[in-house]
Design a protein around this motif. Structure first.
Motif, PDB file in Angstrom:
ATOM      1  N   ARG A  52     142.553 130.352 111.839  1.00 12.08           N
ATOM      2  CA  ARG A  52     143.836 131.040 111.640  1.00 12.08           C
ATOM      3  C   ARG A  52     143.658 132.560 111.720  1.00 12.08           C
ATOM      4  O   ARG A  52     144.545 133.265 112.216  1.00 12.08           O
ATOM      5  N   SER A  53     142.526 133.060 111.242  1.00 12.22           N
ATOM      6  CA  SER A  53     142.272 134.499 111.318  1.00 12.22           C
ATOM      7  C   SER A  53     142.120 134.957 112.763  1.00 12.22           C
ATOM      8  O   SER A  53     142.617 136.022 113.144  1.00 12.22           O
ATOM      9  N   ARG A  54     141.451 134.149 113.563  1.00 14.88           N
ATOM     10  CA  ARG A  54     141.296 134.505 114.977  1.00 14.88           C
ATOM     11  C   ARG A  54     142.651 134.495 115.685  1.00 14.88           C
ATOM     12  O   ARG A  54     142.920 135.350 116.543  1.00 14.88           O
ATOM     13  N   ARG A  55     143.479 133.535 115.334  1.00 13.05           N
ATOM     14  CA  ARG A  55     144.820 133.504 115.912  1.00 13.05           C
ATOM     15  C   ARG A  55     145.615 134.741 115.501  1.00 13.05           C
ATOM     16  O   ARG A  55     146.311 135.362 116.313  1.00 13.05           O
ATOM     17  N   LEU A  56     145.500 135.109 114.231  1.00  9.61           N
ATOM     18  CA  LEU A  56     146.192 136.297 113.744  1.00  9.61           C
ATOM     19  C   LEU A  56     145.677 137.549 114.446  1.00  9.61           C
ATOM     20  O   LEU A  56     146.470 138.425 114.834  1.00  9.61           O
ATOM     21  N   THR A  80     147.396 132.930 106.710  1.00 10.46           N
ATOM     22  CA  THR A  80     146.083 133.436 106.272  1.00 10.46           C
ATOM     23  C   THR A  80     146.073 133.846 104.791  1.00 10.46           C
ATOM     24  O   THR A  80     145.101 133.569 104.075  1.00 10.46           O
ATOM     25  N   ALA A  81     147.136 134.496 104.331  1.00  9.63           N
ATOM     26  CA  ALA A  81     147.150 134.956 102.936  1.00  9.63           C
ATOM     27  C   ALA A  81     147.106 133.791 101.940  1.00  9.63           C
ATOM     28  O   ALA A  81     146.290 133.812 101.001  1.00  9.63           O
ATOM     29  N   PRO A  82     147.939 132.754 102.082  1.00 15.01           N
ATOM     30  CA  PRO A  82     147.846 131.625 101.133  1.00 15.01           C
ATOM     31  C   PRO A  82     146.509 130.894 101.181  1.00 15.01           C
ATOM     32  O   PRO A  82     145.959 130.520 100.134  1.00 15.01           O
ATOM     33  N   GLU A  89     141.583 140.832 103.378  1.00  9.12           N
ATOM     34  CA  GLU A  89     142.898 140.982 102.756  1.00  9.12           C
ATOM     35  C   GLU A  89     143.359 142.436 102.810  1.00  9.12           C
ATOM     36  O   GLU A  89     144.517 142.739 103.143  1.00  9.12           O
ATOM     37  N   ASN A  90     142.455 143.338 102.505  1.00  8.40           N
ATOM     38  CA  ASN A  90     142.775 144.766 102.518  1.00  8.40           C
ATOM     39  C   ASN A  90     143.065 145.254 103.940  1.00  8.40           C
ATOM     40  O   ASN A  90     144.036 145.998 104.177  1.00  8.40           O
ATOM     41  N   LEU A 102     141.000 129.946  98.915  1.00 11.18           N
ATOM     42  CA  LEU A 102     139.554 130.094  99.049  1.00 11.18           C
ATOM     43  C   LEU A 102     138.974 130.930  97.910  1.00 11.18           C
ATOM     44  O   LEU A 102     137.933 130.588  97.338  1.00 11.18           O
ATOM     45  N   LEU A 103     139.651 132.010  97.570  1.00 14.06           N
ATOM     46  CA  LEU A 103     139.173 132.856  96.481  1.00 14.06           C
ATOM     47  C   LEU A 103     139.219 132.114  95.152  1.00 14.06           C
ATOM     48  O   LEU A 103     138.307 132.256  94.317  1.00 14.06           O
ATOM     49  N   GLU A 104     140.240 131.305  94.941  1.00 11.22           N
ATOM     50  CA  GLU A 104     140.303 130.493  93.723  1.00 11.22           C
ATOM     51  C   GLU A 104     139.160 129.485  93.680  1.00 11.22           C
ATOM     52  O   GLU A 104     138.556 129.248  92.624  1.00 11.22           O
ATOM     53  N   SER A 105     138.875 128.902  94.833  1.00 17.27           N
ATOM     54  CA  SER A 105     137.773 127.944  94.901  1.00 17.27           C
ATOM     55  C   SER A 105     136.436 128.623  94.602  1.00 17.27           C
ATOM     56  O   SER A 105     135.587 128.067  93.885  1.00 17.27           O
ATOM     57  N   LEU A 106     136.255 129.832  95.133  1.00 17.76           N
ATOM     58  CA  LEU A 106     135.028 130.582  94.860  1.00 17.76           C
ATOM     59  C   LEU A 106     134.918 130.925  93.374  1.00 17.76           C
ATOM     60  O   LEU A 106     133.832 130.859  92.785  1.00 17.76           O
ATOM     61  N   ASN A 107     136.035 131.286  92.766  1.00 14.68           N
ATOM     62  CA  ASN A 107     136.037 131.601  91.336  1.00 14.68           C
ATOM     63  C   ASN A 107     135.673 130.374  90.493  1.00 14.68           C
ATOM     64  O   ASN A 107     135.037 130.505  89.440  1.00 14.68           O
TER      65      ASN A 107
END
Length: 219
Positions: free
Chosen positions: A119-123, A143-145, A65-66, A150-155
């Protein structure tokens, strides 16, 4: 039919009872130790490994993200190299997750992660083509949404996984205490079973001593 056992035989029987109960206690203790070690290895292989995956995934996603934000603003190819490296690391984590034995509540994570990696590889490819405007649009729309979900799922998974680990550790501790109590009980029963034989042996010895004293005492 009444068995007339000699003192020697009574002593031998007493020792055999102690040895038998001791062997049962030792055998059960070894079996319990084996089960304890197996369960502990399972905890390390499943529960603790799950925590490691959750931690590494979270760190990787936050780093991506950063880097994406920096790359959109600075348009620096060196940042792209770091982003591609992070994507490669994420692919390795995905492979590790698919090959690992994890709790059922992890089941939806690999599918989401696989979609995110694609999607990240495409980006990254669009970034490599220096099409900054399109890359920015893909990052915002795709990728951002997905990364946020994913981060919500991890939380959500982390406290659930912690509760499962605490329950397993508690069960492991209870099983160890139960095995210890049962081992002591078997040993104690073995000792108790020898008490009647010991009493009879002592009684026989005392009668024999009295008899000897009776025949050897002067008239």
């Amino acid at each position: 039919m009444k068995l007339n056992l000699t003192v020697t035989r009574k002593v031998v029987i007493g020792y055999l009872v102690v040895i038998l109960c001791g062997m049962i206690a030792v055998g059960y203790a070894l079996f319990s130790l084996h089960e304890h070690n197996r369960r502990a290895e399972e905890l390390v292989g499943v529960q603790f490994h799950g925590f490691t995956l959750l931690r590494d995934l979270r760190q990787n996603l936050l780093a991506q993200e950063n880097l994406e934000s920096q790359l959109v603003i600075l348009q620096d190819p060196q940042i792209l190299e770091l982003l591609e490296r992070r994507t490669g690391d994420l692919d390795i984590l995905l492979t590790n997750m698919k090959s690992s034995i994890l709790p059922d509540y992890f089941s939806s994570l690999p599918t989401m992660l696989e979609d995110y990696v694609l999607r990240s590889r495409r980006l990254n490819q669009v970034f490599a083509e220096k099409n900054w405007q399109q890359a920015s649009a893909i990052a915002a729309a795709e990728t951002a949404p997905l990364r946020s979900r994913l981060l919500e799922s991890l939380n959500d998974l982390r406290p659930r996984h912690q509760d499962a680990l605490n329950a397993d550790l508690k069960q492991l501790s209870e099983q160890s205490r139960e095995a210890y109590r049962l081992t002591l009980s078997i040993t104690f029963i073995g000792i108790l079973l020898t008490v009647p034989i010991t009493v009879k042996v002592i009684g026989s010895i005392r009668r024999s001593v009295r008899t000897c004293l009776l025949y050897t005492s002067p008239s």
